[in-house]
Write a protein that holds these residues in place. Structure first.
Motif, PDB file in Angstrom:
ATOM      1  N   ALA A 138       0.812  -1.218   0.000  1.00  0.00           N
ATOM      2  CA  ALA A 138       0.000   0.000   0.000  1.00  0.00           C
ATOM      3  C   ALA A 138       0.846   1.270   0.000  1.00  0.00           C
ATOM      4  O   ALA A 138       0.311   2.365  -0.130  1.00  0.00           O
ATOM      5  N   VAL A 172      -4.264   0.527   3.299  1.00  0.00           N
ATOM      6  CA  VAL A 172      -4.294  -0.916   3.090  1.00  0.00           C
ATOM      7  C   VAL A 172      -5.619  -1.376   2.502  1.00  0.00           C
ATOM      8  O   VAL A 172      -5.657  -2.314   1.722  1.00  0.00           O
ATOM      9  N   ALA A 230      -5.307  -1.747  -1.097  1.00  0.00           N
ATOM     10  CA  ALA A 230      -4.544  -2.927  -1.495  1.00  0.00           C
ATOM     11  C   ALA A 230      -5.378  -4.195  -1.341  1.00  0.00           C
ATOM     12  O   ALA A 230      -5.239  -5.139  -2.107  1.00  0.00           O
TER      13      ALA A 230
END
Length: 132
Positions: A53, A112, A115
């Motif tokens: 990320a 995150v 991701a």
């Protein structure tokens, strides 16, 4: 995914707490070993997510993980030497988990999440780290 992993760590904390009265060293030793293995795997997974990320303070976060891992290893060493570490370990785990989730993990959560949207990648990572 991370929340489920944190819940598993909480399960280990609860198992340690449940052993306060019984003081069964075999049970406690097994829980400590399992918790250490799982936590280190969790850290590696979390760090891989942060790297993917582009988390800007990944290096600092890794240092926090390393510091915690060392503390737990120290408790394990003391346990192996026959010392009663149950209450101190339990307290350290509870404080660390609460502060780590509320402070450190929240810092990277937004990055995150992006991701994690790539499902094939997350499936590969889960398989790599947890075999699931």
């Amino acid at each position: 995914v991370i929340d489920k992993q944190h819940k598993r760590i909480v399960d280990y904390i609860n198992e340690i707490h449940d052993n306060l009265e019984d003081r069964d060293r075999n049970v406690l030793g097994g829980v400590i070993d399992s918790m250490i293995d799982y936590t280190l795997t969790h850290f590696a997974f979390e760090e891989a997510l942060m790297e993917r990320a582009g988390y800007p303070i990944l290096k600092h976060h890794k240092l926090v993980h390393q510091s915690f891992a060392q503390r737990v290893q120290d408790h394990k060493k003391n346990f192996d030497e026959g010392k009663d570490v149950t209450r101190q370990l339990l307290g350290d785990l509870q404080i660390w988990l609460t502060s780590h989730i509320k402070r450190d993990d929240q810092d990277y959560a937004v990055l995150v999440r992006g991701a994690l949207e790539e499902k094939s990648w997350i499936a590969k990572m889960l398989q790599k780290f947890f075999g699931s």
